[in-house]
Write a protein that holds these residues in place. Structure first.
Motif, PDB file in Angstrom:
ATOM      1  N   LYS A  64       0.842  -1.205   0.000  1.00 18.70           N
ATOM      2  CA  LYS A  64       0.000   0.000   0.000  1.00 18.70           C
ATOM      3  C   LYS A  64       0.879   1.256   0.000  1.00 18.70           C
ATOM      4  O   LYS A  64       0.626   2.210  -0.733  1.00 18.70           O
ATOM      5  CB  LYS A  64      -0.904  -0.042   1.230  1.00 18.70           C
ATOM      6  CG  LYS A  64      -1.980   0.987   1.290  1.00 18.70           C
ATOM      7  CD  LYS A  64      -2.866   0.706   2.512  1.00 18.70           C
ATOM      8  CE  LYS A  64      -3.737   1.869   2.852  1.00 18.70           C
ATOM      9  NZ  LYS A  64      -4.517   1.657   4.071  1.00 18.70           N
ATOM     10  N   VAL A  65       1.921   1.240   0.804  1.00 21.90           N
ATOM     11  CA  VAL A  65       2.863   2.361   0.889  1.00 21.90           C
ATOM     12  C   VAL A  65       3.537   2.578  -0.464  1.00 21.90           C
ATOM     13  O   VAL A  65       3.656   3.706  -0.952  1.00 21.90           O
ATOM     14  CB  VAL A  65       3.915   2.110   1.993  1.00 21.90           C
ATOM     15  CG1 VAL A  65       5.057   3.103   1.909  1.00 21.90           C
ATOM     16  CG2 VAL A  65       3.256   2.161   3.364  1.00 21.90           C
ATOM     17  N   SER A  66       3.954   1.493  -1.095  1.00 18.93           N
ATOM     18  CA  SER A  66       4.621   1.563  -2.390  1.00 18.93           C
ATOM     19  C   SER A  66       3.698   2.159  -3.463  1.00 18.93           C
ATOM     20  O   SER A  66       4.137   2.958  -4.288  1.00 18.93           O
ATOM     21  CB  SER A  66       5.077   0.163  -2.801  1.00 18.93           C
ATOM     22  OG  SER A  66       5.646   0.185  -4.078  1.00 18.93           O
ATOM     23  N   GLN A  67       2.433   1.790  -3.425  1.00 15.57           N
ATOM     24  CA  GLN A  67       1.471   2.320  -4.398  1.00 15.57           C
ATOM     25  C   GLN A  67       1.297   3.827  -4.247  1.00 15.57           C
ATOM     26  O   GLN A  67       0.955   4.512  -5.192  1.00 15.57           O
ATOM     27  CB  GLN A  67       0.116   1.621  -4.238  1.00 15.57           C
ATOM     28  CG  GLN A  67       0.131   0.183  -4.683  1.00 15.57           C
ATOM     29  CD  GLN A  67      -1.134  -0.569  -4.296  1.00 15.57           C
ATOM     30  OE1 GLN A  67      -1.966  -0.070  -3.540  1.00 15.57           O
ATOM     31  NE2 GLN A  67      -1.280  -1.776  -4.804  1.00 15.57           N
ATOM     32  N   LYS A  68       1.544   4.329  -3.047  1.00 21.54           N
ATOM     33  CA  LYS A  68       1.435   5.767  -2.779  1.00 21.54           C
ATOM     34  C   LYS A  68       2.774   6.484  -2.971  1.00 21.54           C
ATOM     35  O   LYS A  68       2.924   7.647  -2.623  1.00 21.54           O
ATOM     36  CB  LYS A  68       0.942   6.012  -1.348  1.00 21.54           C
ATOM     37  CG  LYS A  68      -0.376   5.357  -1.015  1.00 21.54           C
ATOM     38  CD  LYS A  68      -1.520   6.151  -1.562  1.00 21.54           C
ATOM     39  CE  LYS A  68      -2.833   5.554  -1.074  1.00 21.54           C
ATOM     40  NZ  LYS A  68      -3.984   6.237  -1.622  1.00 21.54           N
ATOM     41  N   ASN A  69       3.762   5.758  -3.507  1.00 27.07           N
ATOM     42  CA  ASN A  69       5.108   6.296  -3.734  1.00 27.07           C
ATOM     43  C   ASN A  69       5.773   6.801  -2.456  1.00 27.07           C
ATOM     44  O   ASN A  69       6.462   7.822  -2.462  1.00 27.07           O
ATOM     45  CB  ASN A  69       5.092   7.382  -4.807  1.00 27.07           C
ATOM     46  CG  ASN A  69       4.725   6.817  -6.160  1.00 27.07           C
ATOM     47  OD1 ASN A  69       5.186   5.744  -6.534  1.00 27.07           O
ATOM     48  ND2 ASN A  69       3.875   7.525  -6.873  1.00 27.07           N
ATOM     49  N   LYS A  70       5.544   6.093  -1.371  1.00 26.91           N
ATOM     50  CA  LYS A  70       6.186   6.399  -0.095  1.00 26.91           C
ATOM     51  C   LYS A  70       7.272   5.363   0.172  1.00 26.91           C
ATOM     52  O   LYS A  70       7.342   4.339  -0.488  1.00 26.91           O
ATOM     53  CB  LYS A  70       5.160   6.364   1.047  1.00 26.91           C
ATOM     54  CG  LYS A  70       3.972   7.284   0.850  1.00 26.91           C
ATOM     55  CD  LYS A  70       4.378   8.714   0.963  1.00 26.91           C
ATOM     56  CE  LYS A  70       3.169   9.628   0.802  1.00 26.91           C
ATOM     57  NZ  LYS A  70       3.561  10.999   0.705  1.00 26.91           N
TER      58      LYS A  70
END
Length: 128
Positions: A72-78
């Motif tokens: 989920k974090v990766s999808q938000k570019n975090k």
């Protein structure tokens, strides 16, 4: 006999959020933690440090929770960095190969250094 628990505390900082886990991240103990993670806000400009300094044990359910959150974090570019100080818990991350998808460090200062720059890991979270 000690009662096993799993706890998650969230602290918002200027540039990042610290998700401090403690206890036993195991099946039957982490349902509330999963709900907390699902409602964690993704604030502009804030990356994540998962502090596992006080984690005593983690099983496949706990790893699944962490990996799903990381996706989920990766999808938000975090970005995510994980603090682990316990040798046993670090070994579990190695056995599960989670150490290939997350930068693992031993302090908040080291984690901050990681999330402030481009992160390169052996495996991408999407390949795990």
């Amino acid at each position: 006999m000690e009662q096993k628990t799993a706890i998650l505390r969230v602290a918002e900082k200027d540039t990042h959020m610290i998700l401090e886990f403690s206890g036993h991240l195991q099946y039957g103990l982490i349902e509330e933690l999963k709900k907390q993670l699902q409602t964690t806000p993704f604030t502009e400009g804030r990356n994540f440090i998962l502090d596992m300094s006080n984690v005593q044990n983690i099983d496949s359910t706990g790893f699944g929770m962490i990996v799903n959150f990381a996706k989920k974090v990766s999808q938000k570019n975090k970005k995510i960095a994980i603090i682990i100080v316990d040798k046993f818990v670090r070994r579990l991350f190695s056995i599960s190969q989670c150490d290939k998808i997350f930068p693992i460090v031993d302090s908040e200062a080291a984690a901050l250094g990681i999330i402030k720059q481009p992160i390169e890991t052996e495996l991408l979270i999407t390949d795990y």
